[in-house]
Design a protein around this motif. Structure first.
Motif, short mmCIF file in Angstrom:
data_model
loop_
_atom_site.label_atom_id
_atom_site.label_comp_id
_atom_site.label_asym_id
_atom_site.label_seq_id
_atom_site.Cartn_x
_atom_site.Cartn_y
_atom_site.Cartn_z
N TYR A 1 0.83 -1.21 0.00
CA TYR A 1 0.00 0.00 0.00
C TYR A 1 0.87 1.26 0.00
O TYR A 1 0.55 2.23 -0.69
N ILE A 2 1.97 1.21 0.75
CA ILE A 2 2.88 2.36 0.79
C ILE A 2 3.50 2.62 -0.58
O ILE A 2 3.58 3.76 -1.05
N ALA B 1 2.23 1.72 -3.44
CA ALA B 1 1.15 2.18 -4.32
C ALA B 1 0.90 3.67 -4.13
O ALA B 1 0.70 4.41 -5.11
N ASN B 2 0.93 4.12 -2.89
CA ASN B 2 0.75 5.55 -2.61
C ASN B 2 1.90 6.37 -3.18
O ASN B 2 1.71 7.47 -3.70
N THR B 3 3.11 5.81 -3.07
CA THR B 3 4.29 6.50 -3.59
C THR B 3 4.19 6.70 -5.10
O THR B 3 4.54 7.76 -5.63
N GLN C 1 1.34 6.62 -6.70
CA GLN C 1 0.01 7.16 -6.99
C GLN C 1 -0.72 6.32 -8.05
O GLN C 1 -1.16 6.83 -9.08
N THR C 2 -0.82 5.04 -7.75
CA THR C 2 -1.40 4.10 -8.70
C THR C 2 -2.92 4.17 -8.71
O THR C 2 -3.55 4.75 -7.81
N THR D 1 -3.44 -0.50 -7.08
CA THR D 1 -3.23 -0.48 -5.62
C THR D 1 -3.62 -1.82 -5.01
O THR D 1 -2.91 -2.37 -4.16
#
Length: 208
Positions: free
Chosen positions: A15-16, A18-20, A22-23, A28
């Motif tokens: 999740y981290i 994915a946030n990095t 910005q998927t 995600t």
């Protein structure tokens, strides 16, 4: 630490990442799933809790192999001539003999061979390497090579080729971070771990 905790930590790393990056929501979800799976991978080794849960029952595989061996024997006797007949009977008997020796502990090795052959047929390098990982893991003691820097490097190569195959940036870091999270969570310096990991095998077998 149990498998559920490793999966949760791996999911969090996914999740981290994915946030990095910005998927999208679907990517995600993929990253979270890959992180969870990667966080469990080191426990495929001997005595690891995961290996018995992802493989088929050895009884089912043993029965299927014995049936195939017997069918080959009957077919060879009824349909083949001379040398081909005896060769077929011999191969059939060999299959029955090998099948009778199959136990649950052998199933991950068999699964690894199947994955390897599947990767060869599909021409996917990451699947071939994953099959090799399964085979090696099935032969190594618990918290040894799959919990070492060598294990991280080999799994990183698998992750690199998986990212290349999928064409989705961040897959490599998701898988690698999920895998490393398992090793960190198994360190002896953490109060809930009675054992550590042999991170620097084969240079030293000291547990950290």
């Amino acid at each position: 630490m149990n498998g559920t905790a490793h999966a949760v930590i791996g999911s969090a790393t996914g999740y981290i990442v994915a946030n990095t990056y910005q998927t999208s929501p679907s990517a995600t979800l993929l990253f979270v799933g890959l992180g969870a799976v990667s966080g469990l991978m080191p426990d495929l080794d001997i005595d690891g809790k995961l290996r018995g849960k992802i493989t088929l029952s050895h009884k089912m595989v043993r029965l299927a192999a014995m049936i195939i061996g017997l069918l080959m024997i009957f077919y060879s006797v009824l349909e083949k001539l001379a040398a081909e007949r005896w060769m077929g009977v011999g191969i059939g008997l060999l299959i029955v003999l090998v099948a009778s020796l199959i136990k649950q502990k052998h199933m991950l090795t068999i699964s690894g061979i199947a994955v390897l052959l599947g990767g060869l047929s599909l021409g996917e390098l990451w699947i071939i390497l994953l099959g090799i990982y399964f085979i090696v893991a099935s032969l190594t003691s618990h918290r040894s090579y799959t919990h070492s820097i060598l294990g991280v490097v080999f799994f990183g190569i698998i992750a690199f080729h998986l990212e290349s195959s999928l064409g989705i940036l961040g897959v490599f870091y998701t898988c690698l971070a999920g895998y490393i999270s398992h090793l960190i969570a198994d360190l002896k310096i953490l109060p809930f771990n009675k054992r550590g990991i042999k991170l620097f095998l084969p240079l030293t077998s000291k547990e950290l």
